[in-house]
Design an enzyme around this catalytic site. Structure first.
Site, PDB file in Angstrom:
ATOM      1  N   GLU A   1       0.835  -1.206   0.000  1.00 39.61           N
ATOM      2  CA  GLU A   1       0.000   0.000   0.000  1.00 39.61           C
ATOM      3  C   GLU A   1       0.869   1.256   0.000  1.00 39.61           C
ATOM      4  OE1 GLU A   1      -3.858  -1.916   2.284  1.00 39.61           O
ATOM      5  OE2 GLU A   1      -2.972  -0.084   3.086  1.00 39.61           O
ATOM      6  N   PRO A   2       0.277   2.384  -0.415  1.00 40.58           N
ATOM      7  CA  PRO A   2       1.060   3.635  -0.485  1.00 40.58           C
ATOM      8  C   PRO A   2       1.720   4.009   0.839  1.00 40.58           C
ATOM      9  CG  PRO A   2      -1.028   3.910  -1.636  1.00 40.58           C
ATOM     10  CD  PRO A   2      -1.084   2.565  -0.975  1.00 40.58           C
TER      11      PRO A   2
ATOM     12  N   GLY B   1       4.145  -0.204   2.145  1.00 34.77           N
ATOM     13  CA  GLY B   1       5.321  -0.828   1.538  1.00 34.77           C
ATOM     14  C   GLY B   1       5.530  -2.232   2.072  1.00 34.77           C
TER      15      GLY B   1
ATOM     16  N   GLU C   1       8.009 -16.665  -2.812  1.00 37.00           N
ATOM     17  CA  GLU C   1       8.264 -15.419  -3.532  1.00 37.00           C
ATOM     18  C   GLU C   1       9.725 -14.990  -3.390  1.00 37.00           C
ATOM     19  OE1 GLU C   1       6.904 -10.717  -3.766  1.00 37.00           O
ATOM     20  OE2 GLU C   1       5.850 -12.061  -2.395  1.00 37.00           O
TER      21      GLU C   1
ATOM     22  N   GLN D   1      44.884  -9.401 -17.156  1.00 34.16           N
ATOM     23  CA  GLN D   1      44.738 -10.086 -15.867  1.00 34.16           C
ATOM     24  C   GLN D   1      43.704  -9.431 -14.946  1.00 34.16           C
ATOM     25  OE1 GLN D   1      47.781 -10.014 -12.627  1.00 34.16           O
ATOM     26  NE2 GLN D   1      48.018 -12.184 -13.117  1.00 34.16           N
TER      27      GLN D   1
ATOM     28  N   GLY E   1      32.173   2.073 -22.796  1.00 31.65           N
ATOM     29  CA  GLY E   1      31.122   2.976 -23.278  1.00 31.65           C
ATOM     30  C   GLY E   1      29.928   2.252 -23.852  1.00 31.65           C
TER      31      GLY E   1
ATOM     32  N   GLY F   1       9.142  -7.355  -3.070  1.00 28.32           N
ATOM     33  CA  GLY F   1       8.953  -8.594  -2.314  1.00 28.32           C
ATOM     34  C   GLY F   1       9.588  -8.564  -0.934  1.00 28.32           C
TER      35      GLY F   1
ATOM     36  N   THR G   1      11.985  -5.457   1.223  1.00 28.40           N
ATOM     37  CA  THR G   1      13.280  -4.810   0.998  1.00 28.40           C
ATOM     38  C   THR G   1      14.394  -5.558   1.731  1.00 28.40           C
ATOM     39  OG1 THR G   1      13.084  -3.371   2.935  1.00 28.40           O
ATOM     40  CG2 THR G   1      12.160  -2.536   0.861  1.00 28.40           C
TER      41      THR G   1
ATOM     42  N   GLU H   1      16.440  -4.367   3.763  1.00 29.77           N
ATOM     43  CA  GLU H   1      16.469  -3.934   5.167  1.00 29.77           C
ATOM     44  C   GLU H   1      15.495  -4.764   6.009  1.00 29.77           C
ATOM     45  OE1 GLU H   1      18.269  -1.036   2.636  1.00 29.77           O
ATOM     46  OE2 GLU H   1      16.289  -1.936   2.508  1.00 29.77           O
TER      47      GLU H   1
END
Length: 387
Positions: free
Chosen positions: A126-127, A130, A240, A277, A338, A361, A363, A365
């Protein structure tokens, strides 16, 4: 140790299918953010959505290593968004339908999900929440033979174009995480609206923010028992997290294989750069970390397939595999110089797509705290008890 001859035949046929049917359309879907319906039906025709599901509903009932192959090969066509749309349908939405849905719900939603006629999404985040599942604010109030749903969800893969939604909502808010239930509802139910989100990566998938404004659904659309939703969600998080760990090692492997091929063709100072190397040793480090991730993830898949509860190991898989994948892809992009920064080469997209790994799924943390609770505080997470 993990893959039989049948598994390898399946891998070859899936690779061929993806190269023929999916790869020619990827660049278009990455630009439009809309995966056309025909490909869902082709996946259904080939049986790919039914790999893990009961034969009774049109599935194949195969072991978890077919799922591992499915996930790995999806990562190797270089569209994290396309892969996410597929596995979010098959292993997020459909897992709940299969595990908590009654026979009527499975007949209506699981069968048509396996054929690719219906696409599902799972609505938990949800907003304001999280990773904090217990802090959700969406409510489901029972009124007679119906529930009235109000609230919002965000970061929902397949959140805009799916045909049905599996939604977590609070039926008894006073109970906190012990008051959550799981519901299923059709997209066209009045009061459901969705807004597409613009993302850093995963461009092919439709990630949505979904609003529920007095959405009335039949009481029989409750899946499982009322107020048991949190334990259902936690039980499926192990799968998950392992899925995201497997996705991570597979995309890192794709990046490394590509970089090694590039190094064998790119010349500098009169020789190919795979002869320097410093670069060779960087590849050696990456290959070693990647091999450790793969072996760990395969061993967890074996244990999960055998019915063991692997919440700690799956959390470790996601934490470490997504971290290592980001590091490997970063270094592989560097090896291209590049060209790694150019959109016509695969590493730029891969770099963006991979960054969601440590976020989605749960974080990194949050995972560290879950792992710390198990390792330091000796907390034990148990499977949901069936009534």
């Amino acid at each position: 140790m993990y893959f039989t001859e049948e598994h390898e035949l399946f891998r070859k046929s899936l690779k061929d299918f993806l190269q023929k049917e999916v790869v020619p359309h990827i660049d278009k879907w990455e630009k439009t953010g809309d995966i056309e319906r025909f490909i869902w039906e082709k996946f259904g025709e080939m049986g790919y959505f039914g790999i893990a599901y009961p034969e009774e509903y049109g599935g194949l009932g195969l072991d978890l290593f077919y799922t591992v192959i499915f996930l790995e090969e999806l990562q190797k066509i270089n569209s994290g968004g396309f892969a996410a749309a597929m596995w979010a349908h098959v292993y997020l939405a459909m897992t709940h339908v299969n595990k908590e849905g009654d026979h009527r719900i499975k007949e209506k939603y699981l069968k048509s999900s396996i054929t690719g006629e219906k696409i599902g999404c799972l609505c938990i985040s949800e907003p304001f929440g999280g990773s904090d599942v217990a802090g959700m604010r969406t409510t489901a109030v029972k009124e007679g033979d119906s529930y009235v749903i109000n609230g919002s969800k965000t970061f929902i893969t397949n959140g805009v174009y799916s045909d049905y939604l599996v939604v977590a909502a609070k039926t008894t808010p006073d109970l906190g995480n012990k008051g959550i239930s799981i519901f299923i509802m059709d997209r066209e139910t009045p009061g459901i609206s969705a807004t597409k989100l613009d993302k850093l990566g995963w461009k092919a998938s439709d990630t949505g923010e979904i609003a529920f404004d007095n959405v009335v659904i039949p009481a029989e659309n409750l899946m499982g028992e009322e107020d048991k939703g949190f334990s259902y969600i936690m039980q499926h998080f192990a799968l998950e997290r392992l899925i995201m760990g497997i996705n991570a090692h597979a995309r890192a492997e794709f990046a490394l294989d590509y970089a090694i091929k590039y190094m064998g063709e790119r010349e500098a100072f009169g020789r190919t750069i795979d002869k320097f190397q410093a670069l060779r040793h960087s590849v050696a480090d990456m290959a070693s970390e990647l091999e450790m991730c793969k072996e760990f993830n395969y061993s967890i898949a074996k244990r999960l397939n055998d019915g063991q509860y692997v919440v700690k190991e799956a959390s470790m898989s996601k934490l470490m595999s997504t971290k290592i994948a980001d590091e490997v892809i970063y270094k592989c992009l560097q090896l291209l110089g590049g060209y790694g920064y150019m959109e016509e080469y695969p590493l730029a997209r891969l770099f963006r797509d991979s960054r969601l790994g440590p976020i989605g799924g749960g974080t990194s943390e949050i995972l560290r705290e879950i792992i710390a609770k198990m390792v330091i505080d000796k907390k034990e997470y148990k499977p949901a008890v069936k009534a």
